[in-house]
Scaffold this motif. Structure first.
Motif, PDB file in Angstrom:
ATOM      1  N   PHE A  14       0.837  -1.202   0.000  1.00  0.00           N
ATOM      2  CA  PHE A  14       0.000   0.000   0.000  1.00  0.00           C
ATOM      3  C   PHE A  14       0.871   1.251   0.000  1.00  0.00           C
ATOM      4  CE2 PHE A  14      -2.186   3.465   2.149  1.00  0.00           C
ATOM      5  CZ  PHE A  14      -3.299   3.595   1.336  1.00  0.00           C
ATOM      6  N   GLU A  15       1.929   1.258   0.822  1.00  0.00           N
ATOM      7  CA  GLU A  15       2.827   2.416   0.871  1.00  0.00           C
ATOM      8  C   GLU A  15       3.559   2.599  -0.454  1.00  0.00           C
ATOM      9  OE1 GLU A  15       5.236   1.663   4.293  1.00  0.00           O
ATOM     10  OE2 GLU A  15       3.655   2.256   5.679  1.00  0.00           O
ATOM     11  N   GLN A  16       3.920   1.504  -1.121  1.00  0.00           N
ATOM     12  CA  GLN A  16       4.553   1.602  -2.432  1.00  0.00           C
ATOM     13  C   GLN A  16       3.602   2.243  -3.439  1.00  0.00           C
ATOM     14  OE1 GLN A  16       5.585  -2.490  -3.228  1.00  0.00           O
ATOM     15  NE2 GLN A  16       7.683  -2.208  -2.494  1.00  0.00           N
ATOM     16  N   MET A  17       2.328   1.806  -3.427  1.00  0.00           N
ATOM     17  CA  MET A  17       1.339   2.367  -4.341  1.00  0.00           C
ATOM     18  C   MET A  17       1.101   3.845  -4.026  1.00  0.00           C
ATOM     19  SD  MET A  17      -2.638   1.364  -5.010  1.00  0.00           S
ATOM     20  CE  MET A  17      -3.129   1.964  -3.408  1.00  0.00           C
ATOM     21  N   ALA A  19       3.173   5.944  -2.687  1.00  0.00           N
ATOM     22  CA  ALA A  19       4.351   6.700  -3.122  1.00  0.00           C
ATOM     23  C   ALA A  19       4.325   6.924  -4.638  1.00  0.00           C
ATOM     24  CB  ALA A  19       5.626   5.975  -2.707  1.00  0.00           C
ATOM     25  N   ARG A  20       3.905   5.910  -5.396  1.00  0.00           N
ATOM     26  CA  ARG A  20       3.800   6.074  -6.850  1.00  0.00           C
ATOM     27  C   ARG A  20       2.726   7.100  -7.208  1.00  0.00           C
ATOM     28  NH1 ARG A  20       4.205   0.390  -6.817  1.00  0.00           N
ATOM     29  NH2 ARG A  20       2.014   0.218  -7.369  1.00  0.00           N
ATOM     30  N   MET A  21       1.612   7.066  -6.487  1.00  0.00           N
ATOM     31  CA  MET A  21       0.537   8.030  -6.736  1.00  0.00           C
ATOM     32  C   MET A  21       0.989   9.454  -6.399  1.00  0.00           C
ATOM     33  SD  MET A  21      -2.719   5.785  -5.436  1.00  0.00           S
ATOM     34  CE  MET A  21      -3.849   7.143  -5.509  1.00  0.00           C
ATOM     35  N   ASP A  22       1.715   9.607  -5.292  1.00  0.00           N
ATOM     36  CA  ASP A  22       2.243  10.929  -4.933  1.00  0.00           C
ATOM     37  C   ASP A  22       3.194  11.430  -6.010  1.00  0.00           C
ATOM     38  OD1 ASP A  22       0.813  11.050  -2.592  1.00  0.00           O
ATOM     39  OD2 ASP A  22       2.534  10.744  -1.261  1.00  0.00           O
ATOM     40  N   ALA A  23       4.070  10.561  -6.497  1.00  0.00           N
ATOM     41  CA  ALA A  23       5.034  10.956  -7.532  1.00  0.00           C
ATOM     42  C   ALA A  23       4.301  11.401  -8.802  1.00  0.00           C
ATOM     43  CB  ALA A  23       5.998   9.814  -7.826  1.00  0.00           C
TER      44      ALA A  23
END
Length: 100
Positions: A14-17, A19-23
């Motif tokens: 979830f944190e990886q996803m 982080a990708r959404m924030d980027a």
């Protein structure tokens, strides 16, 4: 043989996803804002009137930084105009500020 706690070394999916959404959000929608002489990136935030009571005409920005701790009367420059931070709250783990 893998480390006995190999799963603890991996980031939470979830944190990886997130982080990708924030980027992606930063790449597509962010604008620079200078707060107390430090540069950050932020996105302008709007609330649907049905979601939160109206509390004024201030501009709301979500600041994408773990290092910024908002305080009332912080000095901000956004889109070339000077502002003061009037209030703040957390929004998805990021500081959200209102500037006037």
């Amino acid at each position: 043989m893998p480390h006995p706690c190999w799963f603890a070394l991996m980031a939470n999916p979830f944190e990886q996803m997130a982080a990708r959404m924030d980027a992606a959000t930063i790449r597509r929608m962010s604008t620079p804002v200078t707060i107390n002489d430090t540069d950050y990136v932020a996105i302008e935030s709007h609330f649907v009137p049905e979601m939160e009571p109206v509390v004024g005409d201030g501009i709301s920005l979500v600041v994408f930084s773990e290092n910024y701790n908002p305080r009332r009367n912080d000095e901000a420059i956004w889109k070339g105009q000077p502002y003061k931070v009037t209030r703040s709250q957390q929004f998805n783990g990021k500081p959200q500020i209102w500037i006037e």
